[in-house]
Design a protein around this motif. Structure first.
Motif, PDB file in Angstrom:
ATOM      1  N   VAL A  38     -31.836 -44.179  36.484  1.00 13.77           N
ATOM      2  CA  VAL A  38     -32.782 -43.414  37.296  1.00 13.77           C
ATOM      3  C   VAL A  38     -32.913 -42.013  36.732  1.00 13.77           C
ATOM      4  CG1 VAL A  38     -33.228 -42.418  39.569  1.00 13.77           C
ATOM      5  CG2 VAL A  38     -32.291 -44.724  39.383  1.00 13.77           C
ATOM      6  N   ASP A  39     -34.150 -41.633  36.423  1.00 21.12           N
ATOM      7  CA  ASP A  39     -34.449 -40.243  36.098  1.00 21.12           C
ATOM      8  C   ASP A  39     -35.033 -39.641  37.360  1.00 21.12           C
ATOM      9  OD1 ASP A  39     -33.600 -40.423  33.495  1.00 21.12           O
ATOM     10  OD2 ASP A  39     -35.609 -40.700  32.653  1.00 21.12           O
ATOM     11  N   TYR A  40     -34.341 -38.664  37.909  1.00 17.06           N
ATOM     12  CA  TYR A  40     -34.749 -38.045  39.163  1.00 17.06           C
ATOM     13  C   TYR A  40     -35.519 -36.764  38.885  1.00 17.06           C
ATOM     14  CZ  TYR A  40     -34.587 -35.702  43.623  1.00 17.06           C
ATOM     15  OH  TYR A  40     -34.937 -35.038  44.759  1.00 17.06           O
ATOM     16  N   VAL A  41     -36.677 -36.621  39.540  1.00 15.57           N
ATOM     17  CA  VAL A  41     -37.494 -35.415  39.410  1.00 15.57           C
ATOM     18  C   VAL A  41     -37.641 -34.803  40.798  1.00 15.57           C
ATOM     19  CG1 VAL A  41     -39.699 -34.464  38.662  1.00 15.57           C
ATOM     20  CG2 VAL A  41     -38.769 -36.486  37.513  1.00 15.57           C
ATOM     21  N   ALA A  42     -37.214 -33.555  40.937  1.00 14.92           N
ATOM     22  CA  ALA A  42     -37.313 -32.851  42.221  1.00 14.92           C
ATOM     23  C   ALA A  42     -38.583 -32.013  42.246  1.00 14.92           C
ATOM     24  CB  ALA A  42     -36.093 -31.960  42.421  1.00 14.92           C
ATOM     25  N   PHE A  43     -39.303 -32.089  43.354  1.00 14.95           N
ATOM     26  CA  PHE A  43     -40.536 -31.324  43.539  1.00 14.95           C
ATOM     27  C   PHE A  43     -40.342 -30.341  44.680  1.00 14.95           C
ATOM     28  CE2 PHE A  43     -41.772 -35.131  41.388  1.00 14.95           C
ATOM     29  CZ  PHE A  43     -42.821 -34.753  40.563  1.00 14.95           C
ATOM     30  N   SER A  44     -40.937 -29.170  44.539  1.00 13.74           N
ATOM     31  CA  SER A  44     -40.789 -28.162  45.594  1.00 13.74           C
ATOM     32  C   SER A  44     -41.811 -28.359  46.716  1.00 13.74           C
ATOM     33  CB  SER A  44     -40.900 -26.747  45.016  1.00 13.74           C
ATOM     34  OG  SER A  44     -42.149 -26.594  44.366  1.00 13.74           O
ATOM     35  N   LEU A  45     -42.924 -29.035  46.423  1.00 13.60           N
ATOM     36  CA  LEU A  45     -43.975 -29.242  47.424  1.00 13.60           C
ATOM     37  C   LEU A  45     -44.364 -30.715  47.492  1.00 13.60           C
ATOM     38  CD1 LEU A  45     -46.292 -26.250  46.460  1.00 13.60           C
ATOM     39  CD2 LEU A  45     -44.717 -26.351  48.397  1.00 13.60           C
ATOM     40  N   THR A  46     -44.580 -31.199  48.697  1.00  6.55           N
ATOM     41  CA  THR A  46     -44.984 -32.588  48.877  1.00  6.55           C
ATOM     42  C   THR A  46     -46.296 -32.917  48.159  1.00  6.55           C
ATOM     43  OG1 THR A  46     -43.828 -32.604  50.998  1.00  6.55           O
ATOM     44  CG2 THR A  46     -45.359 -34.399  50.608  1.00  6.55           C
ATOM     45  N   PRO A  47     -47.332 -32.040  48.225  1.00  8.14           N
ATOM     46  CA  PRO A  47     -48.565 -32.362  47.492  1.00  8.14           C
ATOM     47  C   PRO A  47     -48.345 -32.523  45.984  1.00  8.14           C
ATOM     48  CG  PRO A  47     -49.005 -30.658  49.110  1.00  8.14           C
ATOM     49  CD  PRO A  47     -47.508 -30.845  49.062  1.00  8.14           C
ATOM     50  N   SER A  48     -47.421 -31.777  45.410  1.00  4.85           N
ATOM     51  CA  SER A  48     -47.123 -31.913  43.978  1.00  4.85           C
ATOM     52  C   SER A  48     -46.515 -33.278  43.679  1.00  4.85           C
ATOM     53  CB  SER A  48     -46.161 -30.815  43.518  1.00  4.85           C
ATOM     54  OG  SER A  48     -46.722 -29.546  43.754  1.00  4.85           O
ATOM     55  N   LEU A  49     -45.646 -33.743  44.555  1.00  3.87           N
ATOM     56  CA  LEU A  49     -45.049 -35.065  44.401  1.00  3.87           C
ATOM     57  C   LEU A  49     -46.131 -36.142  44.532  1.00  3.87           C
ATOM     58  CD1 LEU A  49     -42.761 -37.131  44.213  1.00  3.87           C
ATOM     59  CD2 LEU A  49     -42.277 -36.688  46.633  1.00  3.87           C
ATOM     60  N   TYR A  50     -46.995 -36.003  45.512  1.00  7.17           N
ATOM     61  CA  TYR A  50     -48.099 -36.951  45.706  1.00  7.17           C
ATOM     62  C   TYR A  50     -48.974 -37.009  44.449  1.00  7.17           C
ATOM     63  CZ  TYR A  50     -52.514 -38.865  47.341  1.00  7.17           C
ATOM     64  OH  TYR A  50     -53.652 -39.611  47.455  1.00  7.17           O
ATOM     65  N   ASP A  51     -49.328 -35.837  43.916  1.00  7.02           N
ATOM     66  CA  ASP A  51     -50.152 -35.775  42.695  1.00  7.02           C
ATOM     67  C   ASP A  51     -49.457 -36.458  41.520  1.00  7.02           C
ATOM     68  OD1 ASP A  51     -52.134 -34.421  44.076  1.00  7.02           O
ATOM     69  OD2 ASP A  51     -51.530 -32.443  43.340  1.00  7.02           O
ATOM     70  N   ALA A  52     -48.145 -36.248  41.382  1.00  3.28           N
ATOM     71  CA  ALA A  52     -47.394 -36.876  40.293  1.00  3.28           C
ATOM     72  C   ALA A  52     -47.416 -38.399  40.425  1.00  3.28           C
ATOM     73  CB  ALA A  52     -45.956 -36.358  40.275  1.00  3.28           C
ATOM     74  N   LEU A  53     -47.322 -38.898  41.643  1.00  3.75           N
ATOM     75  CA  LEU A  53     -47.401 -40.339  41.857  1.00  3.75           C
ATOM     76  C   LEU A  53     -48.778 -40.863  41.477  1.00  3.75           C
ATOM     77  CD1 LEU A  53     -46.160 -42.991  42.979  1.00  3.75           C
ATOM     78  CD2 LEU A  53     -47.100 -42.325  45.207  1.00  3.75           C
ATOM     79  N   MET A  54     -49.814 -40.166  41.873  1.00  2.00           N
ATOM     80  CA  MET A  54     -51.175 -40.619  41.593  1.00  2.00           C
ATOM     81  C   MET A  54     -51.489 -40.569  40.097  1.00  2.00           C
ATOM     82  SD  MET A  54     -52.412 -41.300  44.857  1.00  2.00           S
ATOM     83  CE  MET A  54     -52.084 -42.697  43.989  1.00  2.00           C
TER      84      MET A  54
END
Length: 186
Positions: A38-54
């Motif tokens: 598992v490579d774990y990536v921490a995001f400071s904002l939920t929208p940034s995480l959502y964008d990374a998924l998309m």
């Protein structure tokens, strides 16, 4: 010569603050009996995480349920594999309503703040579970007609009969139940 195979790698994204079911694994990866790196990536904002998924920058995202619903709406390649925490939102109806199941919302009017994560989750769930379309401008027996109201106006829309049901979250949900004696449909 034989070589050891490398385990597949999965890129998982989560919010750096708060808590999730993945926190235990981050603290001690040995608790998993699955041979996946598992490579774990921490995001400071939920929208940034959502964008990374998309964008495909993460393969698994630990998102709030409402954003998971939005992701499903916006991608044919996105799936919910588990819910992290229970939801604190609900479909409410008047206590004396004859509606006993969300499947009966077809042809009815529902009050909900359009554009919220709760709206997107409601839209996905009604389509997936009951094959009902959620729309602000269509009507019909297989369409849930939505009126867009502010979060604080959902209860009033249901209480006055402008809508046969409403979709809200806490603390308005508790108010609807205790002060207006509304019933939780789902």
């Amino acid at each position: 010569a034989l070589t050891a195979s490398r385990p597949p790698t999965v890129i998982i994204g989560s919010i750096a603050v708060g808590s999730s079911a993945f926190d235990s694994y981050r603290a001690d990866p040995s608790i998993s009996n699955v041979s996946v790196k598992v490579d774990y990536v921490a995001f400071s904002l939920t929208p940034s995480l959502y964008d990374a998924l998309m964008k495909g920058e993460v393969e698994v995202a630990i998102l709030p349920a409402d954003l998971a619903g939005l992701a499903i709406l916006n991608s044919n390649d996105t799936y919910v594999i588990a819910l992290d925490y229970p939801l604190f939102q609900a479909i409410i109806v008047p206590a004396n309503s004859t509606i006993t199941s969300p499947a009966q919302l077809g042809g009815k009017t529902v009050a909900i703040p359009v554009g919220t994560g709760t709206y997107y989750l409601f839209e996905v769930m009604m389509k997936a579970l009951y094959n009902l379309t959620v729309s602000t401008n269509e009507t019909g027996p297989n369409v849930i007609h939505v009126i867009n109201v502010a979060p604080g106006e959902v209860i009033d829309a249901v209480a006055t009969g402008s809508a046969q049901a409403g979709v809200i979250w806490q603390p308005m949900l508790a108010i609807a139940q205790t002060q207006y004696h509304m019933r939780v449909l789902a």
